[in-house]
Design a protein around this motif. Structure first.
Motif: not given
Length: 413
Positions: A152, A165, A173, A186-188, A190, A192-193, A196-197
């Motif tokens: 992040a 972050w 989190w 929610v990370p903004p 791709d 980090s997202r 996260a997924a």
């Protein structure tokens, strides 16, 4: 009372429930049970009466170094009685001093002890997974938090964003996701997202598995059986054990030179007269005993018939298997062949098994696994089942209170 036209045989007897039941009223001794019924048949066919004699030492028969025997076998050796009812476990050593009839039954010996009970476990809430799984899960949490904070931060610098972050934010989190709580953070970007997924999916699988296994463990009774074999018996120190005095089993273990049998014999806490007379001591957990399965089943039958409960347990592993049991006669007795014919015909007709089966009833419940001792219907959780969780909560509250007091003291300074 004996008739003047009938011979009177001296017969050695000692009680072995349920085979031989010895009672004495006003000086008159009678023998009941399956062996008593067999003796009645002998009396009618042989046209004889009996004079029952019990050995003074209440023993069955053990050989001493000088070649003499005690108990009923000793009475036969000294020709004090014509035969001994028994029945006896047939061994080559005993056959040196007496003659046995045909086998009447095959017996097995096992370990008899107090029945294991349903247990609670204060640490049960951490038992759904092994230590290795818990360690790997916590390591995964730490790695994801660190990597998320690093990725992040790198994306913020790469795209010149004002979004922040921090490691603390990433930790909160990660914990929320791990415990299946919602999070507005929610990370903004791709990268980090995607991370996260992946962590969301892994945490979902982990916690769903934990919840399902924990529910099953709390609702299914847990019974630990500490002794189920000779190895288990010799390896523990919590429950002492005993054997029947002057029995074939005692002789069998006393002859062991090494191995687990010698270890069991060396660890004996003493001897007992018989397992039936010691049933209350076994049921109360004073000691375990090595007994024949028929007597143990009779104890269970009596226990359940009188109390409606099962207080004893029989090990699944046999200590001694396929012991042939028979009556014992003087060497070259003229009555033995006739006894063999009667035993053979009764055995083939199933009469001996029928007599023995009539002595053992109400046994199925006590032969089931101790797990089956739970009551019907839903299994309610007790304080013991959730004590560990409450202690963890209490520890957390104490830690929070200590942290607050520390902060207050620091601010005042």
């Amino acid at each position: 009372m004996a008739s003047s036209s009938r011979a009177v045989l001296k017969v050695a007897v000692e009680q072995w429930v349920p085979y031989t039941l010895v009672t004495e009223v006003n000086g008159t001794m009678t023998v009941g049970g399956p062996m008593g019924k067999l003796l009645d048949s002998f009396s009618r066919i042989f046209n004889v009466d009996y004079m029952f004699v019990q050995p003074s030492d209440k023993a069955w028969g053990q050989k001493y170094p000088n070649g003499s025997w005690d108990g009923m076998i000793g009475q036969l050796q000294r020709r004090e009685v014509e035969f001994a009812v028994g029945p006896f476990g047939v061994t080559h050593l005993r056959e040196e001093v007496c003659d046995f009839t045909e086998s009447m039954h095959s017996e097995n010996n096992a370990i008899f002890m107090v029945r294991p009970t349903l247990q609670t476990d204060m640490a049960g809430f951490v038992k759904p997974f092994t230590v290795k799984v818990w360690v790997l899960a916590l390591v995964s949490l730490a790695v994801v938090v660190v990597v998320m904070a690093w990725v992040a931060a790198a994306e913020v610098r790469l795209f010149g964003s004002s979004w922040r972050w921090s490691l603390t934010k990433a930790t909160v989190w990660g914990l929320k996701v791990f415990t299946q709580e919602g999070s507005v953070d929610v990370p903004p970007f791709d990268g980090s997202r995607l991370l996260a997924a992946v962590w969301l999916l892994a945490s979902f699988v982990f916690m769903s598995s934990y919840g399902g296994i924990l529910t099953a463990m709390l609702t299914v009774p847990r019974v630990t059986i500490p002794i189920d074999s000779l190895e288990d018996l010799a390896a523990q120190d919590d429950l002492p054990w005993k054997m029947e005095k002057s029995s074939m089993t005692y002789q069998y273990f006393s002859e062991a030179k090494d191995g687990v049998r010698k270890k069991v014999f060396d660890g004996l806490a003493g001897t007992i007269i018989d397992c039936w007379k010691s049933r209350h001591d076994v049921a109360s957990g004073q000691f375990a005993a090595i007994c024949d399965r028929t007597t143990m089943k009779k104890v269970m039958s009596w226990d359940f018939s009188t109390t409606g409960k099962c207080h004893t347990y029989i090990s699944t592993e046999n200590v001694f298997s396929n012991i042939q049991i028979a009556m014992a006669f003087q060497t070259n007795s003229t009555y033995r062949e006739g006894a063999n014919q009667i035993i053979r015909s009764f055995k083939q007709a199933g009469i001996l098994d029928m007599w023995l089966g009539a002595e053992i009833t109400n046994i199925s419940q006590c032969l089931r696994s101790p797990i089956a001792d739970r009551s019907e219907g839903l299994f309610r959780l007790s304080m013991g089942d959730l004590a560990g969780s409450f202690l963890l909560l209490a520890g957390g509250l104490a830690a929070a209170a200590a942290a607050f007091l520390l902060e207050a003291a620091t601010s005042l300074c």
